[in-house]
Every structure is written in structure tokens, then in C-alpha cells.
Scaffold this motif. Structure first.
Motif, PDB file in Angstrom:
ATOM      1  N   ASN A 164       0.833  -1.204   0.000  1.00  0.00           N
ATOM      2  CA  ASN A 164       0.000   0.000   0.000  1.00  0.00           C
ATOM      3  C   ASN A 164       0.871   1.259   0.000  1.00  0.00           C
ATOM      4  OD1 ASN A 164       0.744   0.610   2.715  1.00  0.00           O
ATOM      5  ND2 ASN A 164      -0.842  -0.767   3.472  1.00  0.00           N
ATOM      6  N   THR A 165       0.222   2.403  -0.170  1.00  0.00           N
ATOM      7  CA  THR A 165       0.964   3.651  -0.362  1.00  0.00           C
ATOM      8  C   THR A 165       1.839   4.007   0.836  1.00  0.00           C
ATOM      9  OG1 THR A 165      -0.778   4.488  -1.822  1.00  0.00           O
ATOM     10  CG2 THR A 165       0.733   6.105  -0.908  1.00  0.00           C
ATOM     11  N   SER A 166       1.347   3.806   2.054  1.00  0.00           N
ATOM     12  CA  SER A 166       2.158   4.151   3.223  1.00  0.00           C
ATOM     13  C   SER A 166       3.446   3.329   3.277  1.00  0.00           C
ATOM     14  CB  SER A 166       1.346   3.960   4.506  1.00  0.00           C
ATOM     15  OG  SER A 166       0.906   2.623   4.636  1.00  0.00           O
ATOM     16  N   GLU A 167       3.357   2.051   2.915  1.00  0.00           N
ATOM     17  CA  GLU A 167       4.553   1.200   2.884  1.00  0.00           C
ATOM     18  C   GLU A 167       5.486   1.634   1.752  1.00  0.00           C
ATOM     19  OE1 GLU A 167       3.377  -3.170   4.359  1.00  0.00           O
ATOM     20  OE2 GLU A 167       2.120  -2.442   2.723  1.00  0.00           O
TER      21      GLU A 167
ATOM     22  N   PHE B   3       0.584  11.340  -4.042  1.00  0.00           N
ATOM     23  CA  PHE B   3       0.462  11.588  -2.606  1.00  0.00           C
ATOM     24  C   PHE B   3       0.978  13.001  -2.321  1.00  0.00           C
ATOM     25  CE2 PHE B   3       4.162   9.090  -3.790  1.00  0.00           C
ATOM     26  CZ  PHE B   3       5.219   9.885  -3.362  1.00  0.00           C
TER      27      PHE B   3
ATOM     28  N   LEU C 125       5.890   4.643   0.604  1.00  0.00           N
ATOM     29  CA  LEU C 125       6.588   5.867   1.015  1.00  0.00           C
ATOM     30  C   LEU C 125       7.758   5.553   1.941  1.00  0.00           C
ATOM     31  CD1 LEU C 125       3.566   8.283   1.648  1.00  0.00           C
ATOM     32  CD2 LEU C 125       4.898   7.928  -0.431  1.00  0.00           C
TER      33      LEU C 125
END
Length: 310
Positions: free
Chosen positions: A129-132, A150, A134
């Protein structure tokens, strides 16, 4: 000050479980292992092990510290592997992070384009996912990422690829399947498969659209996964406003899609660590991505009006 030899002794002790095994692995004596561990505990100011019935057992602090040690040792192992590859003239490789839905739709076509230019390159793909994504970019654990846009974050640079409108997914035979285009007003009274707020940007855009239309809907299921939303629709659990990339995968599997006319736009980017020096392979990957995007067939009639390429 923590010494590398102390950390190495700690890791060996955690891996082997005994001072005998750790001493053998490091080719030193058991007392030397004990001294290194004692010195490490003193430098850290925490207790890493307790002795239980003659055995050393890691404390909770020791277990937490070990996780951090492993991450750093994996980085060192990677450096050793890179040096070994250079020494043996092994083919280059790149590390790519990708959001799950793009990894099963756009990315395979990107890689097909990419390997036609660089057939000897090994590609390591991480789907997360996006948080990972980043975190991996900030830690420079990947060379680039293909993902939704983002907000600006220190240490990460984004290259805009495209903006896309949304689709409305529904089961075959649904009343909306007779329409060429779906408008927010058409969702009146419908049961929706919605976004879980773990993806706040997507969730907020969809919710704002429904609020603006002043319609009544009911969310039966919410999830952060695009493929899960499509799957729920396929099983007749509701309809859903969805991103377009997975449509081609799900249309043969009991899902009908129509363009959703709204102001919702998804921006997709290639992201890179700002401080990383980009190789020719990264430039080749970006070129392959743009070619794949231009050739991508969403297989949705009338959808081209909601597609804007860089």
C-alpha cells in the motif's frame, strides 16, 4: 558507543540460541561472546537477555532490538550481494514498489515494454500500500514506485503520469447496466461497496461527490482494496465507484462497468528517492511506463473522455 562487533555477537546469539553456537559462528570464545553482550547492554542501557535454567532468553527489549538489527544486516547483505554481482559481472537489477491493483494490471505491461529494451535486467517487485511504498522510498529500499499520487513528502520526488476518472462497477443485470454513463444522482437508494478511510484521499473524494448530489445511499461493506471492491460487486453485494485499471480483469468475472461522470480524478505517478542517483535503467523504466500507459486498453466504451495523460 555501540561497536559493530557487539551487534554481530548479539545477532549470532539470537540466531543460534546459545553462546556456544555464537562463539563458533564468530570463531571466538564463549567468554568473549559474553563480554560483547554485556558491553552492548551497558552501552544501550537495556537488558537484552535473562538467564533461565542455564539458558539465555531474550527479553522483550532484546526481541525489539533484534528486529532493528535484522533490518540493518539485510542492508549489509544487499551491499555484499551488489559487490559480488559487480565482481562477477552479473546483470543489473532494479527494485520497484507498486500499489497492488497496478501490480496486476499496468505493471505487467510496463515490464513487457521494459524487458524488450533491457532483457538481461532482473526486476524485484514489491506490491504494497501507499504508506509502505513511502517508507521504502524514504529508506531507499526501492529505486522507484508506481502508485497513486500523494502529498509532497521530504526525500521523495514524483513524476506525474496520468489523471483518470472513475468507473461504476455493478453485477450483470443491474438496472444501471442499461445506461452508457453513470452520474452521482443515479446512485440514489443503492447499496455501495465503499472505501475504508485507511485511504483518506479516495474516501473523501467519493464521499464529497455523494454529499454534493444530496442522495441517500447505504454502505454495506468498506475496504481499502480495489480488487476486493470488484470482488464484492461480482458476488452481488452492491455496486461500487472504482478505479479503472482492474476493470479489464474483472469484466469477464461477473462485473459490468460504466464511466462514472464526476469530478473525482485519480493521479498516478512514478516516485523516486530524491537523494538517489538515477541510473539509465530508471530512465528506461520511465520510458517503458509511458509507452505502456499510452497503449493500455481499459476496455470500457466511452472511457477515453475521462483519461488525461502527461
Amino acid at each position: 558507543m555501540i561497536q559493530f562487533r557487539q551487534v554481530e555477537a548479539f545477532r549470532c546469539l539470537m540466531v543460534t540460541g546459545t553462546t556456544v553456537g555464537a562463539a563458533r559462528q564468530m570463531n571466538i570464545t564463549q567468554p568473549a561472546i559474553s563480554r560483547l553482550i554485556s558491553d552492548l547492554e551497558a552501552d544501550l542501557g537495556i537488558r537484552l537477555f535473562t538467564r533461565t535454567k542455564g539458558r539465555l532468553e531474550p527479553t522483550n527489549a532484546g526481541i525489539r532490538f533484534y528486529k532493528a538489527v535484522e533490518e540493518n544486516f539485510l542492508g549489509l547483505e544487499r551491499l555484499r550481494q551488489v559487490a559480488n554481482n559487480i565482481r562477477n559481472d552479473a546483470p543489473e537489477h532494479i527494485n520497484v514498489a507498486c500499489s497492488p491493483v497496478l501490480s496486476t494490471s499496468l505493471l505487467p505491461q510496463v515490464l513487457k515494454e521494459f524487458v524488450s529494451d533491457d532483457p538481461k535486467v532482473t526486476i524485484h517487485v514489491t506490491s504494497c500500500n501507499t504508506s509502505e511504498i513511502l517508507l521504502k522510498l524514504q529508506d531507499m529500499k526501492v529505486d522507484m514506485a508506481l502508485c497513486p499520487a500523494f502529498p509532497e513528502i521530504a526525500g521523495i520526488e514524483q513524476t506525474h503520469l496520468m489523471d483518470l476518472g472513475m468507473l461504476c462497477a455493478m453485477p450483470p443485470g443491474h438496472r444501471l447496466a442499461e445506461k452508457a454513463l453513470i452520474y452521482p444522482d443515479d446512485l440514489e437508494g443503492e447499496t455501495l461497496i465503499g472505501w475504508l478511510p485507511i485511504g483518506p484521499r479516495a474516501y473523501d473524494m467519493e464521499q464529497a461527490t455523494i454529499d454534493k448530489a444530496q442522495i441517500k445511499t447505504r454502505y454495506s461493506i468498506k475496504t481499502h482494496s480495489s480488487h476486493t471492491r470488484y470482488a464484492m460487486v461480482a458476488h452481488g453485494l452492491g455496486i461500487s465507484v472504482v478505479e479503472p485499471f482492474a476493470a479489464r480483469i474483472w469484466q469477464p468475472n461477473q462485473v459490468v462497468v460504466r464511466p462514472f461522470v464526476s469530478e473525482i480524478r485519480y493521479r498516478y505517478v512514478l516516485a523516486y528517492p530524491t537523494s538517489a542517483k538515477r541510473s539509465e535503467l530508471v530512465a528506461d523504466f520511465q520510458a517503458a511506463t509511458l509507452r505502456a500507459i499510452r497503449a493500455y486498453d481499459f476496455n470500457v466504451e466511452g472511457y477515453e473522455n475521462w483519461r488525461c495523460l502527461t
